[in-house]
Every structure is written in structure tokens, then in C-alpha cells.
Design a protein around this motif. Sequence first.
Motif, PDB file in Angstrom:
ATOM      1  N   SER A 153       0.812  -1.209   0.000  1.00 46.68           N
ATOM      2  CA  SER A 153       0.000   0.000   0.000  1.00 46.68           C
ATOM      3  C   SER A 153       0.850   1.267   0.000  1.00 46.68           C
ATOM      4  O   SER A 153       0.565   2.218  -0.718  1.00 46.68           O
ATOM      5  CB  SER A 153      -0.898  -0.012   1.236  1.00 46.68           C
ATOM      6  N   HIS A 154       1.909   1.303   0.797  1.00 49.65           N
ATOM      7  CA  HIS A 154       2.687   2.523   0.928  1.00 49.65           C
ATOM      8  C   HIS A 154       4.142   2.369   0.520  1.00 49.65           C
ATOM      9  O   HIS A 154       5.000   3.134   0.946  1.00 49.65           O
ATOM     10  CB  HIS A 154       2.590   3.044   2.372  1.00 49.65           C
ATOM     11  N   GLY A 155       4.418   1.331  -0.306  1.00 43.16           N
ATOM     12  CA  GLY A 155       5.762   1.206  -0.858  1.00 43.16           C
ATOM     13  C   GLY A 155       5.897   2.116  -2.064  1.00 43.16           C
ATOM     14  O   GLY A 155       5.088   3.007  -2.292  1.00 43.16           O
ATOM     15  N   LYS A 156       6.921   1.857  -2.861  1.00 48.29           N
ATOM     16  CA  LYS A 156       7.152   2.717  -4.030  1.00 48.29           C
ATOM     17  C   LYS A 156       6.079   2.542  -5.099  1.00 48.29           C
ATOM     18  O   LYS A 156       5.830   3.441  -5.880  1.00 48.29           O
ATOM     19  CB  LYS A 156       8.521   2.399  -4.635  1.00 48.29           C
ATOM     20  N   GLY A 157       5.507   1.359  -5.160  1.00 47.21           N
ATOM     21  CA  GLY A 157       4.497   1.114  -6.180  1.00 47.21           C
ATOM     22  C   GLY A 157       3.979  -0.301  -6.075  1.00 47.21           C
ATOM     23  O   GLY A 157       4.348  -1.054  -5.157  1.00 47.21           O
ATOM     24  N   LEU A 158       3.115  -0.643  -7.001  1.00 48.54           N
ATOM     25  CA  LEU A 158       2.580  -2.000  -7.070  1.00 48.54           C
ATOM     26  C   LEU A 158       2.600  -2.422  -8.531  1.00 48.54           C
ATOM     27  O   LEU A 158       2.590  -1.588  -9.428  1.00 48.54           O
ATOM     28  CB  LEU A 158       1.145  -2.066  -6.567  1.00 48.54           C
ATOM     29  N   GLY A 159       2.617  -3.726  -8.753  1.00 53.43           N
ATOM     30  CA  GLY A 159       2.655  -4.166 -10.135  1.00 53.43           C
ATOM     31  C   GLY A 159       2.452  -5.642 -10.288  1.00 53.43           C
ATOM     32  O   GLY A 159       2.090  -6.352  -9.338  1.00 53.43           O
ATOM     33  N   VAL A 160       2.690  -6.092 -11.498  1.00 57.72           N
ATOM     34  CA  VAL A 160       2.455  -7.484 -11.844  1.00 57.72           C
ATOM     35  C   VAL A 160       3.321  -7.850 -13.038  1.00 57.72           C
ATOM     36  O   VAL A 160       3.597  -7.007 -13.893  1.00 57.72           O
ATOM     37  CB  VAL A 160       0.956  -7.712 -12.176  1.00 57.72           C
TER      38      VAL A 160
END
Lengths: 369, 369, 369, 369
Positions: free
Chosen positions: D18-25
Motif C-alpha cells: 500500500s505505501h511502498g514505491k508502487g505495485l505491479g504485476v
Amino acid sequence: MAGSTFGEIFRISTWGESHGKGLGVVVDGCPAGIELCEEDIQKFLDRRKPGQSQFATQRSEDDAVEIMSGIFEGKTTGTPISMIVYNKTQRSSDYSEISNYYRPGHADYTFDKKYGFRDYRGGGRSSGRETIGRVAAGAIAIKILESLNITVTAYAKSIGNIEIDYENFSMVDARSNPFSMPDKEAAEKVAEYAKQKMSDKDSIGGIIECVVKNMIPGIGEPVFEKLDANLAKAIMSIGAVKGFEIGDGFEAAKVTGLINNDHFRCDTDGNVSKESNHAGGVLGGISDGTDIIFRAAVKPTPSIAAIQSTIDRQGDNIEVSIKGRHDPIIVPRAVVVVEAMAAISLVDMIFIGMTSKIDDIVDFFNRKE
Amino acid sequence: MAGSTFGEIFRISTWGESHGKGLGVVVDGCPAGIELCEEDIQKFLDRRKPGQSQFATQRSEDDAVEIMSGIFEGKTTGTPISMIVYNKTQRSSDYSEISNYYRPGHADYTFDKKYGFRDYRGGGRSSGRETIGRVAAGAIAIKILESLNITVTAYAKSIGNIEIDYENFSMVDARSNPFSMPDKEAAEKVAEYAKQKMSDKDSIGGIIECVVKNMIPGIGEPVFEKLDANLAKAIMSIGAVKGFEIGDGFEAAKVTGLINNDHFRCDTDGNVSKESNHAGGVLGGISDGTDIIFRAAVKPTPSIAAIQSTIDRQGDNIEVSIKGRHDPIIVPRAVVVVEAMAAISLVDMIFIGMTSKIDDIVDFFNRKE
Amino acid sequence: MAGSTFGEIFRISTWGESHGKGLGVVVDGCPAGIELCEEDIQKFLDRRKPGQSQFATQRSEDDAVEIMSGIFEGKTTGTPISMIVYNKTQRSSDYSEISNYYRPGHADYTFDKKYGFRDYRGGGRSSGRETIGRVAAGAIAIKILESLNITVTAYAKSIGNIEIDYENFSMVDARSNPFSMPDKEAAEKVAEYAKQKMSDKDSIGGIIECVVKNMIPGIGEPVFEKLDANLAKAIMSIGAVKGFEIGDGFEAAKVTGLINNDHFRCDTDGNVSKESNHAGGVLGGISDGTDIIFRAAVKPTPSIAAIQSTIDRQGDNIEVSIKGRHDPIIVPRAVVVVEAMAAISLVDMIFIGMTSKIDDIVDFFNRKE
Amino acid sequence: MAGSTFGEIFRISTWGESHGKGLGVVVDGCPAGIELCEEDIQKFLDRRKPGQSQFATQRSEDDAVEIMSGIFEGKTTGTPISMIVYNKTQRSSDYSEISNYYRPGHADYTFDKKYGFRDYRGGGRSSGRETIGRVAAGAIAIKILESLNITVTAYAKSIGNIEIDYENFSMVDARSNPFSMPDKEAAEKVAEYAKQKMSDKDSIGGIIECVVKNMIPGIGEPVFEKLDANLAKAIMSIGAVKGFEIGDGFEAAKVTGLINNDHFRCDTDGNVSKESNHAGGVLGGISDGTDIIFRAAVKPTPSIAAIQSTIDRQGDNIEVSIKGRHDPIIVPRAVVVVEAMAAISLVDMIFIGMTSKIDDIVDFFNRKE
């Protein structure tokens, strides 16, 4: 079965093309509580970086890694660790020529046959840059092995016909010469040989040897997930690797049982050892606690400036000379990739090895309470 | 990750110990509609059967296969095919002696380290009899490949130091001599060499070569599920195999790019070929449509009657002479196991290869309607 | 991905058709050192055996299990455990009629669409007999859970519209009545209802509830291999199961957060508990140490003697009445299948859970030395 | 088995907190040749974006996706597609309070039990933001299904106790109201109910229904990889989902066979249909060609501002009120996540379904030549 995933419990998924926006890897199944920062990864990436000697491609690549997830307050959280290296120099124009023909020894033709077309810029996904994700993930695997006191060390065993003995070994030398060859004298001979082949617009191959020390005994899952079978897949999946052997390997096929069998012995302290290690640390696909020793055969770089015949996409027979800045010899930069893949394979096998005995499992959970 | 399962889509699970009630395999993911009877399986099992010459163990094993499921009205139904071979002769008493010590070159020690104890009768799960399940499953894989016109042929490339050329090849000879060596003269030399080593109570190793003809191009999933990486795992999982190489393999590491690169050419009919096949039919981990050629290094049988030193379970240093009827040379019987594992790996890779292009997928389902 | 394999580390492969030679399972990845004999398996198979009451099919099936491998001196060896139940009565003639039409509510039509044809005898692979392999494997999983003090208990929560409260619970009653319903009074009502529906040539469904006690906290792998997601797949894979819910399940969708949230509390001894268990023992896909409670919706047996309309293979609209001896209600016999699948899923998840923390892993191997 | 990977052939690996640098796949195993741009992904991400009505969290999140690899000249290349959404607003200070206690209904406690500590900022990996990777990958899966004419549509079937009929269906309404409820009148009632619960500092749950139209028949792999078992796992892996049912689901458990069986019929053109669809489009785990209909039970958002009792990490019993901007009802935003996971699961199953019949396989490769 999807092709860019490796490992079952400790699992990596790499992505990225030579001339795309970047390359990276997602490491899933990494245990929580490992201290990890970008420098831990970067030092391994720096070892595979090009441009470090006159015998490597003079492309300048920064390859600075960024950790995107899975770390909190300096430690792994147990959730996926995503790492990215952005591509800085994407001069696609360099590659417009090769878009239309099939370079000998490259995957251009097979990619077209498989996928119908390909990202031809710098080899796309089949570029050596693909190994960035492997090395980044491998750095984490090596950290895990270190916490278990296990070390993984690879080096150039031979380049061309210049081969070194296991005995003359000095890893200090290996790290300080441009060939990762732990024998100063041999490395100098290689330099001579390499210069000659470079002036011929030709390229060179070699053999990488890897030694795993302080391996936990009892690791490996017969009959298909044997330790050496897994290592073989891990290493053979590296581009340019054409052979894998463990212990005496192909030499073992030429000798007799009396020579090849390693005899066990027990010293007065009760420690078990073997009088020799022809097996390379694995018996029946399970580690025996002695050094694991294996070798990978690396073919000469297929990209050469010398004139070669081939075909173009229209089926015309043509002659080509591969332009661009290519490694005349890939072995030195592949050494860290071999370490990375070996470590990733070993961590996966060690983790699964925790469930071999019911007593160990019961004990594990009883102690956690 | 469980160790006795191989393959993802075409998946086999083998079971059984040398002296248990029997051995077998469950083949899951086999397509429906293949004509299959026990004779199709039996002919492959007969090729691995012992006792067929003076150079093989004189144990008499029937190894008659029984298909338990997955066939209806002579065809595969798409459901799991379970196959069993009952063990007929289970003279466990023969093995009481080895229960207490670790045979050099065997998995006795590592099984004890891993599992705490082992079924020591005839090597238990690490016996060569474990390959019965592989060969039975491989017979089905080979049938599938045949329906795609692909053939898989293995033979003894070398035994001890006696090696044959690819050119002198006669598979008729191979099938008719006890060494599976397709060169009559060489086979006779091997017979001399084998007799000598048998009288020394010693054993011999060798190299098995395998050729896959008419392979579909475009098969293999970069970057980890490469065709050659998968084959390497399949072959290295066979007991006694210590090395794997594809195409020129370790030789490729010694030559230069100019020698090793295979040049493409296109004939007037538009057929693409290569002027050489140093690569062994695989480029970038994907089949290129030419012959796939790989080799497996088989170590000398570890069971020898000559005196060897080792330790017992109590940690005492002792001397032993392995009793019983053992193959002085495992290579000839391992040939069919190599074919089986190669076929199983190839079928799995071919099936996954059907999803490479969206157009092919859409076309597939449109035509089914 | 092959369909008859379940689990990754603790992996089962089932095989067999209703009217083939037999049915069985290979259990791969079972730890060594578990005391196991055929009686341990048989007692679970006996619970799913038909013909135990007037409310179950009157077919007489022996279903005697034979362990073929993986056991030595009364203990599991860590190698695959193969188990077989031979089919005794294979009166295929009974089924010649259904070979040509598609029974409503059965898989006849879809098997033909998928595979082109089917083994129609007794439903072939889609028969309830397929669960024999699951139950045999589940018996081993339950043994493993027992060694960790974890129990898995399922029972009929409702049959038709007759439902029991969790509070009136008596497992002694459940085991002694033909409906596996732990409430004597409710079971009597069910008997009345069942008799009526049987005379109507109709069938009944119901809901099975399963409670896992003393579960280890911290088990489950977010975000896809959540404990409840895995259980859902395991349970939904059982024939006739049309729904799965954990904790309050579908009821949770109707209430508000204030009602549904379980409040943590800590007693003076430092033990953590929850004031309620609407979640069913799982938070964020990870076990919280409280009871895991889930339910499976079982549809009424599709095989009924009442007249139904359907089509035959030629596409003609016809009317049929399903002959043969069928369970008017499958719930009681499915109870043990639910326990088996839950146990298999839990063991797999518990094993993988051993690698969550690096400190635990390091500690595990340090203590083994 | 690593927890953040889903699928075998079409495989996704998600990452990010949630509050890291980003999210992805990373999407691996995607066929080559699909036209794909960021807008194709973005439109699905926009549907799950918060802040779109007064009934959703007022956090402003951009959630702009960037495709990092796997696309060349506007088409998928067959290599991994990596997608990233950077986190813009990372005000970690908001969350310092919850770092020390366990929110009821959240995974705080279980993450600590499993991993020893957790990234507490905004729920870390167990945040709803984790679904960004799922939706991005799902957008690609939906594109693949579209090329096969298959559509996947989810909507709110009920919120609290307000439920709609399948008949009153208007997807135009669903897309235009803040509850994704395809019945204007019902949606207005929900608005009233939601306002009341928001003023109570409480939250609401609901049921999402999903319909798959024009499904290919014959898809699904008995006995464990059944189509519905796979869908169940895919859907149950979504945070807050507590139940899954297909067709009539739990209602089927209450009725009799005569009611529940769907009768086949064949019209004069030879088209097969069913007179009803209680089964939800799946028989024996294989699609029958009719609509696949399933439902997911979504619990009320656990984050509520009302006072609740719980414990802190030191084991003290405390009272808390969850601060921050939370969705009072997660159902509307979860609708697109359900579509995404269903599509991903279906694509994987459809791909594996291509190998069901040998004739289809042979035909496939013959036509490619």
C-alpha cells in the motif's frame, strides 16, 4: 510452466528486453527477516556489468537496481521483492538492420518461428541483459545461503584451450583479472589468445566451474527433483550454456567403478568424509555434505564481425557482418550468473528439504509455541 | 516440487521400490483418443529388462506391465493412466548385509541423512528398477510424438574409451548387439573390454547419445523453460547420469564463433536449413526444426565385487565387497530410459508450445465449433 | 496443471474409474518416519463405503486398500506411497443403456465435448468412486495433522431444510446415525424426509460443515495461496459440491462491520483469543490459531429414477429414468471426503509455512547438526 | 506454491504494498500478437480507483499504469509483460498508530504471527491496493477472452439485505451508479442504507455475481483442476471474500434432484441447450457451453471508525477507533477485481484445454506447417 518463472517455493519471475524500458525480477517466497538493501544487490550486478575491460563490450551501462517492494525497515517482509533496472541507452536505430535477417547462432529465427515476430532491438528478450533479473534474485539467494554458512563460488575453468587446475586456485587472482580466472599465468595466456581472436573478428568460449562449500547434507528430492537435475536445469537455462556436468561428469563415463567410487571414511571425532569427490557432492540426487562441484560449457559469443552467410526473412541467402559492441568472450561476465542460478536452485531445494522427516517437522512447530 | 512427479501438462508420478510389491506410474494429462494397449508399453519395458546378455545382470525379471485405468475400448480417455509392474522375486534376505553399511557410489548414506533410515533392500527407491515407471510413461510419450512424426532414438556413443562416429551409424546393429552400439566393430571391442573388467570385478561407464528427428520448430519457453534446460533436467534425473550436453556441448567451449555458428540457408523451395548443427537443434532454448542431438554421461556401475573401504552406520571404517547380481555396465539398459525421459519432456514442451500465438489459439477454437 | 494431481509439496495423484480394474492414489512428498499400515487407511475408506444404511446405495463394495510402496518396517520412507483398491464387481452390462444418452446433472455431456468419448460405465472417472484415492491420501494427511495435534471433523450441518445448531453438537451421535448428523432429533427428521423422497424416486442435498481444531497460527500464503483459497479449491473439486464458505460466509455479506469484526483479547496468561469467530479462523488468508470453520454445499444426487427429459448422442430429445443402485443422498458419505481434502490442503500449506521466517529456517538447520 | 503467483500456463506474479514505491504485476505466458496499450489496462484500473463517489474512500489515487516490457510495435511479443503503478501519496505518518495494535478483522495479527513483523503502513501487502496487479493482469486476460468472443461481467447482486433479481438486469445502470448495481431502484435503497451506516461509523458487505457468456464447452480438468474449483480459488483469494458458489450454490443443497437437474434439449438446428441452468454452466468440473454464473460473498469493510476492543503487540487489551479514509463498502470497487480473477483463471484453463484430444493436437501442428 510459464517460461520466465523459476523455482517453486523460492520463486523468481524475470522480465524485460534489451532495449525496452528496463529489466527486472519479482522474488516470491523469500523468508521474512533478512537484512537487505540495494547495495546488497548492486554489488552482484556490478560483477556482470559490461565495459570493465578491453575484453568485454565497451557499452556503458549503469544498471542501477531499485527495490520496489518487499522490504520494510531494512528487512525482507516475506512478501514479493520487486527489483528494477532501467535501461538508460536505448539506441534502437543501431539494430534496424538485423530486424530483417537471422543472425547465425542467435535466437532470431526461432523467436520468429515461435511467436510470429520478435523485438529485434539488441536481441530483445534473448539478449544477455535478460540475466540482470537472475543476478538480482541470485544476490538474495546467496544472502540466504550465507545465513546457513553455505558459499557459492564460480570462476573460469578454461577459456578456449587454456585450462587451469583446481589446485592452482586463487580467488583473489580471479576477482582481479578480467577473465575471472583464478590463475594469473593462465589468465595472461588467455589475454594473448583473446587479442588474437578479436583481431580476427572472432569470439571465444570457455568452461565455468562452480564450487558450493559447506552444503547441508540430505538436500535433493529423488527421483526427478534431484539436486543435480535441478542445478542442471538452472544452469542450462542460461543463454550460451551448452553443457552441464557434476563431479567428474563426462570423464566419469570413461573410467571404471574402482576409480570412480568415492570411499567413505570416519575420523576419530565421528566426522564422515569421502577419500575423493568424483561424485561432486551428490549421491542419488541428494547432497552428501561434501563440496558440490559442477561445470557449465559456454559457447563462443555468436555475435561476430567476421563475414557469415545466412538468410533474411524473405528467404534470400545473404552475407552479413554483425555490427555493434559485443563481448568477444562471455565467460567472465557469465560467472556471476552461474553463481546466481546455482544459489536460487539451492535455496529452493533446501526449503523443500525441511519436510523430509516427520520428527523434524513436529519439532519445528513445537519449538515455535 | 514433490520429487517423484515430472512434467506440468503431461505429468508422470512414479512409485515403487526394488523389493516392494511393485513399481508403477500414473500418467496424468495424456490426451484422449490414443490407441494404447499393454503391448505398446511392454515392448519398451522389454528393452530395459535385465538378463538379456552376459554383460547384464543375470537376475530374471519378468516386468509384465498391467494398465489399471485411463483406457476404454482400446483408447486413452484423457483420464490418468495407471500402470503397474509387480515385483516377482523379492529375496530380501540377500540384502541384510548392506543394511548396516554405506556402499561407495550409492545413495545409502544420503538417504539415511535425509530420511533417517532407508529401505535397503536392493537399493529401495534408488534402485535402477525405479526407471520402470519412467519407461512405461515414456512409451506413451513416444506414441504421442509418433503421431506428430517425431522420432527419438538413443544409443551407446561410447563405452569406456571406445567411441563411435555418428557416420558409422546402423541402428539395426544397435538393436542386435548387447551394447546398443550402432557400430558392429566397436561393439566387439567393447565386448573384449567388458570381459576384462568383469574378471577384475570392476565396472564400466559410457556415453549415450540421443537424436530427435522431425522436431517441430518453435518449441521451448524462454528463459527458464528452455527446451534444452528441460531436457537437461529430465536426463540428469536418471540415476548414474553425471553430465548432459546438447549439440557440440563441451566441445563448443573450446572453439571460436566462426566455427561454432551454424549458417542458415534457404533452398529454392523455400525450405530453411542450417549448413551445420553445432547447436544441436536448439537456438535460444527453442527448437529450430533440425535434429535435436544431446548426450548423457553415465558413470560406471557403483556396485562392484572388488574390495572397497567404507563405513558402517555405527561409524566404523570397514572393507566390503558388494555381492549379488549387478550390471557390469548400465549403459545399454539406460538407452531406453534416455529415450523415455526425452520423450516425456518433449511432449510437455510441445503441449505448452500450442499457446505461443493468439492467432493459432483463436483459430484452434474456431475450427472446433 | 494436469487435472488429477493436487498439492505442491504434499502432492497426491489419483487414478481410476468406477468400472475399471481399480482405483488408487500416489502420495508424493510424505515425510519419512510416520507409522502407517493398511488399517490406518482402511478405517477411513470404510466410512465412505456404500451400503451402510437403507439411505445409501445397496451396492456391496469391499474397497480393501493395498499399500504398494513407500513403507518399510511399518514406517513411511519419504518415497511415494502408492495405494490401490481393486474393483470387485464390474457389471458393465448395467450401463450399456446410458452409453448413448446424457444424464441430466451428470458429466456425460461435458466429458464427450471435452474428450470426444467417455468411459460410460458407472460414470467412469466422474463417478463418486473417484473419491477413494482422495480418502486414502487424506488418511495419511490426517495422521500428519494428528502428530501436530490438529483435528479435522466434518458432519452434516443440514440435509434438505433440516438444519442443526453448532451448539447441539455430539460427534458420538454423528458417527452412530446414518446421516453423520450430530443431533439425534434432527437425524430422525431427516430419516422421515429421506424416506419420502426415496418413494418419490427423488434425491436430497445438504450442507457439510468442517471444523479444524488446534490449528497452527501463521499458515497460509498471501495473496493467492491463502489458506481459505486453497481450502476452497480442495473442497470445490469434490463432485457435487456447488458452494464453499468460511466462517460466516454468505451471512457476513449481509451484516455490518461492527457485527462481523472479531475482537481480539488477551487473558492474564498472555494467551490471545477472539471474542467471536465470524472469520472462521482465517484473517488475510492466514490462520489465526482459532478454529477453522467452513461449509460445503452438496447438491442432490443427480441420479434419480423419476422420469426426466434429455438428449441422446444423436441429438434426439428423449425421456429417461436412471436405473441402478444410487445414493438418494450423498452427504453422509461425502463427510469423510471433505475431511480428507481439507487435511491434504492443510498439510501442504503447513509444510510451505515452515519457510516464512529466516530465523526459523536457520534455527532448523543449526539444530539438525 | 510461492503465494503471489497465480496460474500455470497464463501466470501472473503480483507485488507491492500500500505505501511502498508502487505495485505491479508480471504476466508470463501471454501469447504473442495481441494488440495491447496502456489505455487497455488503464480503463480497468480506473474502475477500481477510489474516490469516485461519496460511498468510496476519498483518497485520491491516480493509479496510472506503465507497461515496462513484453510489447513491441503495439503487440504482445510472448515474453513477460511487466506493469507498474507508482504510489503517489505515501503519507506513512498516518499509520504510525496502528503499528502497535491489531485491528479487528484485519490481517495485522496473522502477519505478525507468520512473518514476525509487518509493513503496517496502510495494511502493507494485505491492503486492497494489492488488487492493482490483479486488475492490470485481468485486463489482458479479458482481451484474450474477447478474441474468443467470451465476456465476463460482474455486478453487485446484493448489498446489505438489498438484493436484485437476475431479470431486472441493466448493465447500463450498473456502470452509472456508484454501487455497480444493475437495478436503479435497488441502488437508491442501497444509497439510503449506506448513508445511515456511514453515520454510524459502520460498514457494509454484499454479494457480487459474475456471468461468463459464450464460454467454450469442454474446458476444465477433472478431478482437481475443475473449472469451478479453479474459479473458487481465484475468487476466494480476493481479500474480504468469505464465500463462493456456482449456479444455485447453497440453495442447491436445499432442493431435490428433480428440481436441481438441468434437462438437456436439442433444437431442430442441432443446437444443444439446457432447460434451466441450476448448475451454473459447469458439469463435472467442465464447462457445458451455457453461461457460467457464480457469486462471491464480500464481508463488510473491517476498517470502521466506531470504537472496538482489541489488543496491542504487548498483549494489553485496548480500545481503538480506526482513523483514515476507508471505503464504507468495498463491493462496488471489488466488482472489477472479480472480473479480473475470473478471466485470469479462465484463460489458464482454456489454454490447458487445448490438449484434451490427440486429434486436435495433431491437426493443430499439421495446419501450422
